[in-house]
Design an enzyme around this catalytic site. Structure first.
Site, PDB file in Angstrom:
ATOM      1  N   LYS A  84       4.282  46.802   9.268  1.00  0.00           N
ATOM      2  CA  LYS A  84       4.458  46.046   8.268  1.00  0.00           C
ATOM      3  C   LYS A  84       3.422  45.674   7.537  1.00  0.00           C
ATOM      4  O   LYS A  84       2.377  45.061   8.213  1.00  0.00           O
ATOM      5  CB  LYS A  84       5.733  44.783   7.961  1.00  0.00           C
ATOM      6  CG  LYS A  84       6.015  44.216   6.914  1.00  0.00           C
ATOM      7  CD  LYS A  84       7.054  43.132   6.681  1.00  0.00           C
ATOM      8  CE  LYS A  84       6.584  41.972   7.210  1.00  0.00           C
ATOM      9  NZ  LYS A  84       5.740  41.072   6.741  1.00  0.00           N
ATOM     10  N   SER A 104       3.844  35.893  10.907  1.00  0.00           N
ATOM     11  CA  SER A 104       4.297  34.152  11.182  1.00  0.00           C
ATOM     12  C   SER A 104       4.199  33.596  12.625  1.00  0.00           C
ATOM     13  O   SER A 104       4.107  32.347  12.832  1.00  0.00           O
ATOM     14  CB  SER A 104       5.915  33.978  10.646  1.00  0.00           C
ATOM     15  OG  SER A 104       6.511  34.849  11.326  1.00  0.00           O
ATOM     16  N   ASP A 112       3.858  43.177  12.272  1.00  0.00           N
ATOM     17  CA  ASP A 112       2.980  42.956  11.303  1.00  0.00           C
ATOM     18  C   ASP A 112       1.552  43.464  11.405  1.00  0.00           C
ATOM     19  O   ASP A 112       1.123  43.198  12.460  1.00  0.00           O
ATOM     20  CB  ASP A 112       3.187  41.630  10.584  1.00  0.00           C
ATOM     21  CG  ASP A 112       3.858  41.126   9.619  1.00  0.00           C
ATOM     22  OD1 ASP A 112       4.145  42.040   8.857  1.00  0.00           O
ATOM     23  OD2 ASP A 112       4.303  39.763   9.463  1.00  0.00           O
ATOM     24  N   GLU A 148       9.887  38.725  -0.682  1.00  0.00           N
ATOM     25  CA  GLU A 148       9.812  37.368  -0.320  1.00  0.00           C
ATOM     26  C   GLU A 148       9.635  36.315  -1.722  1.00  0.00           C
ATOM     27  O   GLU A 148       8.656  36.526  -2.394  1.00  0.00           O
ATOM     28  CB  GLU A 148       8.610  36.956   0.596  1.00  0.00           C
ATOM     29  CG  GLU A 148       8.316  35.505   1.230  1.00  0.00           C
ATOM     30  CD  GLU A 148       7.774  35.462   2.375  1.00  0.00           C
ATOM     31  OE1 GLU A 148       7.246  36.305   3.096  1.00  0.00           O
ATOM     32  OE2 GLU A 148       7.539  34.117   2.801  1.00  0.00           O
ATOM     33  N   GLU A 190       1.197  43.696   3.716  1.00  0.00           N
ATOM     34  CA  GLU A 190       1.620  42.838   2.521  1.00  0.00           C
ATOM     35  C   GLU A 190       0.792  43.612   1.091  1.00  0.00           C
ATOM     36  O   GLU A 190      -0.285  43.913   1.383  1.00  0.00           O
ATOM     37  CB  GLU A 190       0.929  41.496   2.645  1.00  0.00           C
ATOM     38  CG  GLU A 190       1.858  40.877   3.752  1.00  0.00           C
ATOM     39  CD  GLU A 190       1.654  39.335   3.844  1.00  0.00           C
ATOM     40  OE1 GLU A 190       0.799  38.816   3.057  1.00  0.00           O
ATOM     41  OE2 GLU A 190       2.112  38.911   4.814  1.00  0.00           O
TER      42      GLU A 190
HETATM   43  O1  KIV Z   1       5.693  37.155   9.248  1.00  0.00           O
HETATM   44  C1  KIV Z   1       6.824  37.099   8.783  1.00  0.00           C
HETATM   45  O2  KIV Z   1       7.604  36.400   9.707  1.00  0.00           O
HETATM   46  C2  KIV Z   1       7.167  37.719   7.692  1.00  0.00           C
HETATM   47  C3  KIV Z   1       8.537  37.394   7.267  1.00  0.00           C
HETATM   48  C4  KIV Z   1       8.624  36.064   6.797  1.00  0.00           C
HETATM   49  C5  KIV Z   1       8.944  38.352   6.183  1.00  0.00           C
HETATM   50  O3  KIV Z   1       6.557  38.419   7.005  1.00  0.00           O
END
Ligand code: KIV
Length: 275
Positions: free
Chosen positions: A113, A45, A83, A182, A115
């Site tokens: 993390k 994000s 991420d 989410e 997806e």
């Molecule tokens: O990128 C992010 O901030 C996220 C959250 C919204 C879980 O993946």
């Protein structure tokens, strides 16, 4: 107390709620850490909130490493999760392991993390085999915005709800230590939470998950391009920041800032010799 993936496991076992917030820089990470938040997510994000992109698709490995390392320097106790950006793990398990390794070595993450559910199970297995903890992310997965055709609540039809349950079990079986849910109906998120041994971290998934995550700029009302329904603004920092910027503008123009206490002195003796 230093948080780790083991802390997450123990908190689920003890039925204690896990807190997670995003951060993308050193100073914010220090503040989030000082508040006792269990985990800091350096989310992609970053693309929307920090870099002004309309989605997360353009975020690169270099962006994530640069911001992730800054957050890691500021986080003393919180578990830092970075991420994996779009196309850093979808191409092959090999690419995924190499890129997850870079986020650990160069970004100093405690976990990564990514997806996806069933279709990412082999990738999650590969990364965890390399001793890199993986947090999965299912439901609304923003990197797939072009495939979804927009940002929509997931798991509302019977078929979609069954697929989401399958995804949750697949990522757990593949070795993920936690899973972000989410934009999922609250009752479905609660069912998944009860079925899984690993903690679920909700965002737009109701109160029945093991933990919650929010984008820090959303919960401080600093990001104003849009506000998802699930966001609660815990403070209005936009207003406070704009007021402070205006006060600065006024004082500089009025000549009241900088005042005596903000300036450095030089002795009159030295000064007189300059003329
Ligand atoms: O990128 C992010 O901030 C996220 C959250 C919204 C879980 O993946």
């Amino acid at each position: 107390m230093k948080n780790s993936v083991v802390t997450f496991k123990e908190m689920k076992e003890k039925n204690e709620k896990i807190t997670m917030l995003t951060a993308y820089d050193y100073s914010t990470a220090k503040l989030v850490d000082a508040a006792g938040i269990n985990s800091i997510l350096v989310g992609d994000s970053l693309g929307n909130v920090m870099l002004g992109y309309e989605d997360t698709v353009s975020v690169t490995m270099e962006d994530m490493i640069h911001h992730g390392a800054a957050v890691a320097r500021g986080a003393k106790d919180a578990l830092v999760i970075i991420d994996m950006p779009f196309m850093s793990y979808q191409t092959s398990t090999y690419d995924a392991v190499v890129n997850a390794g870079r986020l650990m070595k160069e970004g100093r993450a405690g976990a990564v993390k990514l997806e996806g559910g069933v279709e990412m199970a082999d990738v999650i297995k590969g990364i965890t085999r390399a001793s890199i903890p993986v947090c999965a992310h299912i439901g609304l997965t923003p990197q797939s915005v072009n495939a979804f055709g927009g940002y929509k609540v997931q798991g509302k039809s019977l078929e979609a709800a069954k697929k989401l349950i399958e995804d949750a079990h697949a990522v757990e079986d593949a070795g993920a230590f936690a899973v972000v849910l989410e934009c999922v109906p609250a009752a479905l998120a609660e069912k998944i939470t009860k079925e899984l041994k690993i903690p679920t971290i909700g965002i737009g998934a109701g109160a029945g998950t093991d933990g919650q995550v929010l984008v820090y700029a959303d919960m401080l009302a600093m990001f104003s391009d849009y506000k998802p329904k699930f966001v609660k603004q815990f403070a209005n920092m936009s207003e406070q920041m704009i007021n402070a910027f205006k006060a600065y503008d006024d004082e500089v123009k009025a000549g009241t800032y900088p005042a005596q206490e903000h300036t450095y002195a030089i002795s009159d003796d030295i000064l007189s010799k300059l003329y």
